[in-house]
Design a protein around this motif. Structure first.
Motif, PDB file in Angstrom:
ATOM      1  N   GLN A   1     121.165  41.825  81.514  1.00 31.58           N
ATOM      2  CA  GLN A   1     121.459  40.414  81.709  1.00 31.58           C
ATOM      3  C   GLN A   1     120.886  39.576  80.568  1.00 31.58           C
ATOM      4  N   ARG A   2     121.546  38.441  80.305  1.00 31.62           N
ATOM      5  CA  ARG A   2     121.121  37.494  79.278  1.00 31.62           C
ATOM      6  C   ARG A   2     120.737  36.194  79.983  1.00 31.62           C
ATOM      7  N   MET A   3     119.529  35.687  79.736  1.00 29.70           N
ATOM      8  CA  MET A   3     119.064  34.461  80.374  1.00 29.70           C
ATOM      9  C   MET A   3     118.353  33.585  79.345  1.00 29.70           C
ATOM     10  N   TYR A   4     118.358  32.283  79.610  1.00 26.71           N
ATOM     11  CA  TYR A   4     117.746  31.315  78.704  1.00 26.71           C
ATOM     12  C   TYR A   4     116.994  30.264  79.519  1.00 26.71           C
ATOM     13  N   PHE A   5     115.962  29.707  78.908  1.00 22.93           N
ATOM     14  CA  PHE A   5     115.358  28.501  79.473  1.00 22.93           C
ATOM     15  C   PHE A   5     114.962  27.564  78.347  1.00 22.93           C
ATOM     16  N   GLN A   6     114.966  26.284  78.663  1.00 22.16           N
ATOM     17  CA  GLN A   6     114.633  25.255  77.679  1.00 22.16           C
ATOM     18  C   GLN A   6     113.178  25.388  77.240  1.00 22.16           C
ATOM     19  N   CYS A   7     112.974  25.237  75.918  1.00 22.96           N
ATOM     20  CA  CYS A   7     111.616  25.296  75.384  1.00 22.96           C
ATOM     21  C   CYS A   7     111.527  24.398  74.158  1.00 22.96           C
ATOM     22  N   SER A   8     110.359  24.332  73.566  1.00 23.74           N
ATOM     23  CA  SER A   8     110.162  23.582  72.335  1.00 23.74           C
ATOM     24  C   SER A   8     110.773  24.340  71.160  1.00 23.74           C
ATOM     25  N   PRO A   9     111.336  23.642  70.170  1.00 27.43           N
ATOM     26  CA  PRO A   9     111.872  24.335  68.987  1.00 27.43           C
ATOM     27  C   PRO A   9     110.819  25.144  68.245  1.00 27.43           C
ATOM     28  N   ASP A  10     109.554  24.796  68.412  1.00 27.98           N
ATOM     29  CA  ASP A  10     108.466  25.490  67.712  1.00 27.98           C
ATOM     30  C   ASP A  10     107.822  26.581  68.563  1.00 27.98           C
TER      31      ASP A  10
END
Length: 403
Positions: free
Chosen positions: A228-237
């Motif tokens: 599975q492929r998952m993402y969550f919002q984070c800081s660009p750094d």
């Protein structure tokens, strides 16, 4: 490098810089019409095949792969998604694309699209050179442009063409060949990024889940029955080193939690990446005998799943105008390319921006901002007009089903 000894010289109507899906699809479409191409790329085939990218194909994109004779594997191995789920306020809301607009999207990784196209070029006798270096594009202001490159064995080669297409991705060398005083670049940087993972786990949901919460955004996607492929919002750094597996799962679970008790199915994490994104468009998409396609000319945030689809739409239009330009219509046929391509590009830019601001928590956001977003999301799922708008945008404004 222009004074280096050239070992071979080849002549074709169209030379293509970039052997990603856009460049290979263009070569495939032209090849079907009897127009010869040579495609070159600095990356190896293995490097392209193992770089995880987008996984959602619009309805027309999936059909094109089959109907143009690339391969029917998308219909056999891909997963048809008839809708998506928006989770917000702790509750799930499914949008039924089939019921709303009569279309679906297909979950089919970009790496598989590339493999199908690369195999089709090999099957059809197309010429593609991977792993080249020192690529130069010369004389694009004339009607006899040239491409020079060094092969992996160190030999130097030249391609003489009538047209050169720059399909060399978001770090395009070709786009910089348009004189600075003649080009206009539009862009927007976003104050957040996505932390992406590949996990060895069963599917947590049958379709994509877009989750909005006070903790930030999360996207639950799929690859196969076991990956599975998952993402969550984070800081660009953000650094991947700061995120052990247990912290990643805690963050994802918190962002999809709701009153329905939904929980993600966890497993070992095999890949971690931080995906920074932005909106970008360069005009013009043509300069002299060179034309730009795909990420070389424009990029979008991944939220709306438009990037790969836009690139393949570009080359669908471009193959048409190039065939006319090489035929009886002459060079004036190329005047159609930019307006036809950009109409869809800017619609996709708007949708991708809208989806991004709809679902992400901006740094420094206030309680008012959060409640306003919830109101907008409620408008989307709570009205047929809102649901239909998202469904039509997401499935890609299919042209064949609506004429």
């Amino acid at each position: 490098m222009t004074d280096a000894i050239t070992d071979t010289v080849a002549s074709v109507p169209v030379a293509v810089i970039g052997a990603g899906p856009a460049g290979l699809m263009l070569a495939h479409l032209l090849g079907r019409a009897g127009v010869g191409t040579i495609v070159v790329d600095t990356r190896t085939r293995q490097a392209i095949e193992t770089t995880q990218r987008a996984g959602i194909l619009e309805a027309d994109t999936a059909r094109d792969l089959v109907e143009t004779g690339v391969c029917d594997r998308v219909m056999r191995d891909g997963h048809e998604h008839e809708g998506v789920e928006l989770r917000f306020g702790g509750r799930p809301h499914r949008l039924d694309f089939k019921e709303l607009v009569g279309e679906s999207v297909w979950l089919y990784p970009q790496t598989d699209v590339f493999t199908d196209l690369a195999d089709a070029r090999e099957r059809d006798g197309g010429t593609v050179h991977f792993g080249v270096s020192d690529t130069e594009v010369l004389d694009i202001a004339t009607d006899a442009p040239r491409v020079r490159y060094t092969a992996p064995d160190g030999s130097r080669h030249e391609i003489r063409a009538r047209y050169v297409v720059g399909a060399d991705g978001s770090r395009s060398m070709c786009r910089n060949l348009v004189p600075q005083e003649q080009r206009v670049r539009y862009g927007k940087a976003y104050p957040f990024a996505w932390f992406g993972i590949m996990a060895e786990a069963p599917m947590s949901a049958p379709e994509l889940v877009y989750a909005h919460s006070e903790h930030g955004f999360a996207l639950i996607s799929q690859r196969t029955e076991t990956v599975q492929r998952m993402y969550f919002q984070c800081s660009p750094d953000e650094s991947v080193d700061a995120w052990p597996d247990h912290r990643i799962w805690e963050t994802l679970q918190a962002r999809v939690a709701g009153e329905d008790g939904f929980r993600l199915k966890e497993g070992p994490i095999s890949e971690k990446t931080v995906l920074r994104f932005r909106s970008f468009v360069q005009e013009p998409m043509r300069w002299g005998s060179m034309l730009l396609a795909g990420d070389a000319a424009h990029t979008v945030p991944p939220t709306g799943a438009r990037g790969l689809n836009l690139a393949l739409h570009d080359v669908k239009v471009l193959s048409d105008v190039l065939l006319r330009a090489l035929g009886s219509a002459g060079e004036t046929a190329l005047d159609d390319y930019q307006p036809r391509a950009l109409q869809r590009v800017w619609r996709a830019q708007n949708f991708s921006y809208w989806m991004t601001q709809l679902l992400h928590t901006a740094p420094g956001g206030t309680p008012f901002d959060l409640r306003r977003q919830l109101g907008e999301l409620d408008n989307v799922v709570g009205t047929r007009a809102g649901r239909s708008y998202l469904a039509e945008q997401y499935t890609g404004w299919p042209v064949r089903s609506r004429g």
